[in-house]
Write a protein that holds these residues in place. Structure first.
Motif, PDB file in Angstrom:
ATOM      1  N   ILE A 223      -7.495  -0.494  21.302  1.00  0.00           N
ATOM      2  CA  ILE A 223      -6.810   0.127  20.173  1.00  0.00           C
ATOM      3  C   ILE A 223      -6.786  -0.857  19.008  1.00  0.00           C
ATOM      4  O   ILE A 223      -6.359  -2.001  19.166  1.00  0.00           O
ATOM      5  CB  ILE A 223      -5.373   0.518  20.552  1.00  0.00           C
ATOM      6  CG1 ILE A 223      -5.383   1.509  21.717  1.00  0.00           C
ATOM      7  CG2 ILE A 223      -4.632   1.107  19.361  1.00  0.00           C
ATOM      8  CD1 ILE A 223      -4.006   1.833  22.267  1.00  0.00           C
ATOM      9  N   SER A 224      -7.269  -0.418  17.864  1.00  0.00           N
ATOM     10  CA  SER A 224      -7.237  -1.272  16.669  1.00  0.00           C
ATOM     11  C   SER A 224      -6.573  -0.513  15.528  1.00  0.00           C
ATOM     12  O   SER A 224      -6.509   0.718  15.535  1.00  0.00           O
ATOM     13  CB  SER A 224      -8.646  -1.712  16.266  1.00  0.00           C
ATOM     14  OG  SER A 224      -9.442  -0.599  15.928  1.00  0.00           O
ATOM     15  N   PHE A 225      -6.078  -1.258  14.558  1.00  0.00           N
ATOM     16  CA  PHE A 225      -5.351  -0.680  13.433  1.00  0.00           C
ATOM     17  C   PHE A 225      -6.047  -1.045  12.131  1.00  0.00           C
ATOM     18  O   PHE A 225      -6.410  -2.208  11.917  1.00  0.00           O
ATOM     19  CB  PHE A 225      -3.906  -1.190  13.402  1.00  0.00           C
ATOM     20  CG  PHE A 225      -3.110  -0.836  14.620  1.00  0.00           C
ATOM     21  CD1 PHE A 225      -2.343   0.305  14.662  1.00  0.00           C
ATOM     22  CD2 PHE A 225      -3.135  -1.642  15.751  1.00  0.00           C
ATOM     23  CE1 PHE A 225      -1.614   0.644  15.792  1.00  0.00           C
ATOM     24  CE2 PHE A 225      -2.419  -1.323  16.876  1.00  0.00           C
ATOM     25  CZ  PHE A 225      -1.654  -0.176  16.893  1.00  0.00           C
ATOM     26  N   GLU A 226      -6.233  -0.056  11.280  1.00  0.00           N
ATOM     27  CA  GLU A 226      -6.825  -0.272   9.958  1.00  0.00           C
ATOM     28  C   GLU A 226      -5.941   0.389   8.915  1.00  0.00           C
ATOM     29  O   GLU A 226      -5.318   1.424   9.188  1.00  0.00           O
ATOM     30  CB  GLU A 226      -8.249   0.310   9.894  1.00  0.00           C
ATOM     31  CG  GLU A 226      -9.204  -0.302  10.903  1.00  0.00           C
ATOM     32  CD  GLU A 226      -9.383  -1.802  10.728  1.00  0.00           C
ATOM     33  OE1 GLU A 226      -9.368  -2.261   9.565  1.00  0.00           O
ATOM     34  OE2 GLU A 226      -9.519  -2.506  11.745  1.00  0.00           O
ATOM     35  N   ILE A 227      -5.911  -0.189   7.721  1.00  0.00           N
ATOM     36  CA  ILE A 227      -5.002   0.326   6.687  1.00  0.00           C
ATOM     37  C   ILE A 227      -5.783   0.764   5.450  1.00  0.00           C
ATOM     38  O   ILE A 227      -6.792   0.167   5.079  1.00  0.00           O
ATOM     39  CB  ILE A 227      -3.934  -0.721   6.296  1.00  0.00           C
ATOM     40  CG1 ILE A 227      -4.590  -2.023   5.817  1.00  0.00           C
ATOM     41  CG2 ILE A 227      -2.987  -0.973   7.448  1.00  0.00           C
ATOM     42  CD1 ILE A 227      -3.595  -3.048   5.303  1.00  0.00           C
ATOM     43  N   LEU A 228      -5.293   1.828   4.837  1.00  0.00           N
ATOM     44  CA  LEU A 228      -5.823   2.348   3.581  1.00  0.00           C
ATOM     45  C   LEU A 228      -4.634   2.605   2.669  1.00  0.00           C
ATOM     46  O   LEU A 228      -3.688   3.284   3.061  1.00  0.00           O
ATOM     47  CB  LEU A 228      -6.601   3.646   3.816  1.00  0.00           C
ATOM     48  CG  LEU A 228      -7.092   4.397   2.579  1.00  0.00           C
ATOM     49  CD1 LEU A 228      -8.174   3.597   1.851  1.00  0.00           C
ATOM     50  CD2 LEU A 228      -7.618   5.774   2.951  1.00  0.00           C
ATOM     51  N   GLY A 229      -4.671   2.044   1.453  1.00  0.00           N
ATOM     52  CA  GLY A 229      -3.544   2.173   0.545  1.00  0.00           C
ATOM     53  C   GLY A 229      -3.839   3.087  -0.636  1.00  0.00           C
ATOM     54  O   GLY A 229      -4.999   3.305  -1.004  1.00  0.00           O
ATOM     55  N   PHE A 230      -2.785   3.620  -1.213  1.00  0.00           N
ATOM     56  CA  PHE A 230      -2.858   4.379  -2.467  1.00  0.00           C
ATOM     57  C   PHE A 230      -1.762   3.846  -3.383  1.00  0.00           C
ATOM     58  O   PHE A 230      -0.614   3.660  -2.935  1.00  0.00           O
ATOM     59  CB  PHE A 230      -2.642   5.879  -2.229  1.00  0.00           C
ATOM     60  CG  PHE A 230      -3.723   6.537  -1.421  1.00  0.00           C
ATOM     61  CD1 PHE A 230      -4.873   7.010  -2.036  1.00  0.00           C
ATOM     62  CD2 PHE A 230      -3.587   6.690  -0.047  1.00  0.00           C
ATOM     63  CE1 PHE A 230      -5.873   7.620  -1.290  1.00  0.00           C
ATOM     64  CE2 PHE A 230      -4.575   7.292   0.703  1.00  0.00           C
ATOM     65  CZ  PHE A 230      -5.732   7.759   0.079  1.00  0.00           C
ATOM     66  N   ASN A 231      -2.099   3.596  -4.651  1.00  0.00           N
ATOM     67  CA  ASN A 231      -1.070   3.139  -5.577  1.00  0.00           C
ATOM     68  C   ASN A 231      -0.281   4.331  -6.116  1.00  0.00           C
ATOM     69  O   ASN A 231      -0.534   5.477  -5.744  1.00  0.00           O
ATOM     70  CB  ASN A 231      -1.668   2.285  -6.706  1.00  0.00           C
ATOM     71  CG  ASN A 231      -2.665   3.052  -7.560  1.00  0.00           C
ATOM     72  OD1 ASN A 231      -2.645   4.285  -7.610  1.00  0.00           O
ATOM     73  ND2 ASN A 231      -3.546   2.334  -8.228  1.00  0.00           N
ATOM     74  N   SER A 232       0.666   4.061  -6.996  1.00  0.00           N
ATOM     75  CA  SER A 232       1.556   5.126  -7.472  1.00  0.00           C
ATOM     76  C   SER A 232       0.821   6.189  -8.277  1.00  0.00           C
ATOM     77  O   SER A 232       1.324   7.307  -8.449  1.00  0.00           O
ATOM     78  CB  SER A 232       2.678   4.526  -8.320  1.00  0.00           C
ATOM     79  OG  SER A 232       2.139   3.798  -9.409  1.00  0.00           O
ATOM     80  N   LYS A 233      -0.391   5.883  -8.753  1.00  0.00           N
ATOM     81  CA  LYS A 233      -1.179   6.851  -9.503  1.00  0.00           C
ATOM     82  C   LYS A 233      -2.179   7.600  -8.620  1.00  0.00           C
ATOM     83  O   LYS A 233      -2.983   8.392  -9.114  1.00  0.00           O
ATOM     84  CB  LYS A 233      -1.923   6.148 -10.631  1.00  0.00           C
ATOM     85  CG  LYS A 233      -0.996   5.509 -11.665  1.00  0.00           C
ATOM     86  CD  LYS A 233      -1.775   4.816 -12.763  1.00  0.00           C
ATOM     87  CE  LYS A 233      -0.831   4.179 -13.783  1.00  0.00           C
ATOM     88  NZ  LYS A 233      -1.568   3.462 -14.850  1.00  0.00           N
ATOM     89  N   GLY A 234      -2.153   7.321  -7.320  1.00  0.00           N
ATOM     90  CA  GLY A 234      -3.045   8.019  -6.396  1.00  0.00           C
ATOM     91  C   GLY A 234      -4.415   7.390  -6.248  1.00  0.00           C
ATOM     92  O   GLY A 234      -5.299   7.989  -5.631  1.00  0.00           O
TER      93      GLY A 234
END
Length: 602
Positions: A223-234
């Motif tokens: 099991i591995s974890f990856e992250i994807l972000g979005f700023n306040s403007k999408g």
């Protein structure tokens, strides 16, 4: 839970799939719960000025709860009215845990009236002022024209308002990634999180693998974890713009944490542990366009249904297939989703407008299942999935969150590490309560049923420091010089005031999803309850001597190795070879610490 879900584990898909639950739900239907239920352009069936209505366009009436607000117009409000509107926005943001959707040009009863361009511009300006007042940002999701037999075009605008709650660093959603081996799960996550398309030979997935044999075989086993972000403007925030996970967390107001699970049947126990232990908000089921529903796809779908995890589907590798092949795979998925054991409404996403509607309907109805078709090599339709993830609201409401936070602290131990100069570190999810740096907790149960005292030295979420952890959030906790040998997966860290109870014998109401012969007393299975995973033996089947596929009963189990911490009502899943079943814990026989080994039969 419908026992007919057993067909997904043991049987084959019947052509036609039984009775349907409506046709494929198009994202741009008149009954959509979003603000833009149809394609851009003028509607033929509008509402005329004389009061006659020929199928007038309506949304569902505005609900007092939830994060969706209807506003006919916001033109030059008085100061008193403006303050009232700001208070209303704070409420909607609280309901959506930091996100709210405003439908401008819509009456409270859901009638789509629309505004002229000048009124719409003034309303958006007022909305912007309101957002600034509460420290939020707004993003126009889409616009739609409505025809009211007027010379002046009238529009409805849908706006996303986003503000990170004051008590959090960012909004967080956990998405478990399911699918058959070689369907492209790790490749898709690599493309999303690294910001670079794949070369067709798996280059994008290399950074996701944790072991050498995974790189060599190209198959995920852990099991591995990856992250994807979005700023306040999408806008997307990933490793193409940021060097470290800390930078992504600092630049993002919303985080998607992908839990990459194994697709091969040999690692099914790891996949089940990921689904039961890490408490995903929803799941992404990946299906290869050129192979369709094959291998463990049906089994993973059945697991998501059994554990009541909402899911959406991504059909990958469309660059390798003809259009007719992709359409055949989508039709196959639609048939399976409409089966009696599923009762899902498939929703094919083909445009950005569809993606916005899909995100909102997916959160509002557990039966809606969006389907995306994309390529990780050409990038075709990849942006639609990003739009969906950006708009997707939290699937639990603020009241549930507050109720959990009022309870005593309970942290599930899923991973154990030793970090140089830090000491013992445990990873997992906070099931209830609040955890702070410096808190004194107890961890257990040990093999003899005891709970040991420890201190939380520091906390990290998504590799960035965090002082306070709240219910529902996943994190790693540093425990200093606490002896790692005393810890194991499946333990819990709880408040000393909780006086936790443990058990070696428990009863559960189960449904036998699939078994080749008969399920009898003395049968041994691997039981999954939350983060607990242990072999148990069937001691008794109440009111019956044996069970067959699809039958229900109350069964008494006994753990074989050591006692566990269980709660009545917890979801349960058990397996042994092809045998699988689900249910919930109905009773636990609590034992004192000194009695633990005697009850285990030692």
């Amino acid at each position: 839970m419908d026992s007919r879900v057993s067909e997904l584990f043991g049987g084959c898909c019947r052509p036609g799939g039984g009775p349907t639950v409506g046709g494929t739900l198009k994202a741009r239907g008149a009954g959509s719960s979003s603000g833009c239920g149809g394609p851009k352009g003028k509607k033929k069936n509008g509402r005329n000025r004389g009061g006659k209505a020929n199928n007038p366009p309506y949304l569902p009436p505005q609900a007092e709860d939830g994060n969706i607000e209807y506003k006919l117009k916001l033109v030059n409000p008085s100061q008193y009215r403006f303050e009232h509107l700001v208070t209303q926005m704070k409420w909607r943001l609280q309901e959506g845990r930091g996100e709210a959707v405003y439908q401008i040009g819509v009456e409270d009863n859901g009638l789509l009236v629309g505004l002229a361009e000048e009124e719409m511009r003034a309303s958006l300006k007022t909305l912007h002022r309101m957002a600034e007042k509460v420290g939020a940002d707004i993003t126009v999701l889409r616009e739609r024209e409505v025809d009211y037999d007027s010379d002046t075009p009238r529009k409805i605008t849908e706006v996303l308002v986003r503000k990170v709650p004051d008590n959090q660093q960012f909004l967080d959603l956990r998405v478990a990634v399911l699918g058959n081996v070689d369907s492209g799960k790790s490749t898709l996550l690599g493309v999303l999180t690294q910001g670079e398309l794949d070369n067709g030979r798996g280059r994008a997935r290399l950074n996701l693998f944790r072991h050498l044999h995974e790189i060599q075989s190209g198959r995920t086993s852990s099991i591995s974890f990856e992250i994807l972000g979005f700023n306040s403007k999408g806008e997307v925030v990933n490793y193409s713009d940021s060097r470290t996970a800390e930078e992504i967390c600092e630049s993002s107001s919303k985080m998607i944490t992908f839990i990459d699970l194994a697709g091969h049947h040999k690692y099914l126990h790891t996949t089940i542990f990921g689904l039961t232990s890490y408490c995903p908000d929803c799941a992404l089921l990946l299906v290869s366009a050129n192979t369709g529903i094959a291998g463990t796809t049906r089994e993973h779908l059945g697991l998501a249904l059994a554990l009541k995890v909402p899911f959406f589907i991504v059909v990958s590798k469309i660059d390798l297939c003809a259009k007719t092949t992709v359409e055949r795979t989508v039709r196959q998925l639609e048939r399976v989703l409409k089966q009696p054991g599923c009762h899902k409404v498939p929703m094919l996403v083909t445009s950005e407008d569809d993606a916005v509607t899909a995100a909102q309907q997916f959160a509002q109805s557990p039966n809606v299942t969006p389907i995306f078709t994309l390529s990780s090599v050409s990038g075709e339709s990849l942006d639609l999935l990003k739009v969906f993830l950006n708009i997707l609201p939290p699937l639990t409401n603020s009241k549930e969150q507050e109720e959990l936070m009022q309870q005593l602290t309970e942290f599930q131990v899923d991973e154990i590490y030793t970090v140089p100069e830090v000491g013992t570190v445990v990873g997992g999810t906070l099931s209830s309560g609040i955890c702070r740096e410096g808190d004194q907790l107890v961890v257990g149960p040990t093999d003899d049923g005891c709970f040991l005292e420890l201190r939380v030295c520091s906390i990290q979420r998504n590799r960035s420091a965090c002082r306070v952890l709240r219910a529902g959030q996943a994190a790693t906790l540093a425990l200093g010089d606490f002896d790692r040998a005393l810890l194991r997966k499946g333990m819990v860290m709880v408040s000393p005031e909780m006086n936790p109870t443990i058990c070696s014998v428990f009863e559960a109401e189960i449904v036998l999803l699939f078994h080749a012969t008969t399920f009898r007393r003395g049968f041994q299975v691997t039981v999954h309850v939350g983060n607990v995973r242990q072999t148990a033996v069937v001691e008794k089947i109440h009111a019956k001597d044996k069970l067959r596929t699809g039958e229900k009963a109350v069964v008494r189990f006994r753990f074989l190795k050591h006692p566990e911490y269980l709660k009545v009502g917890a979801k349960l899943l058990f397996r042994e070879g092809v045998t699988k079943g689900i249910g919930h814990v109905t009773d636990v026989q609590a034992i004192a610490a000194g009695e633990a080994q005697a009850n285990m039969g030692f």
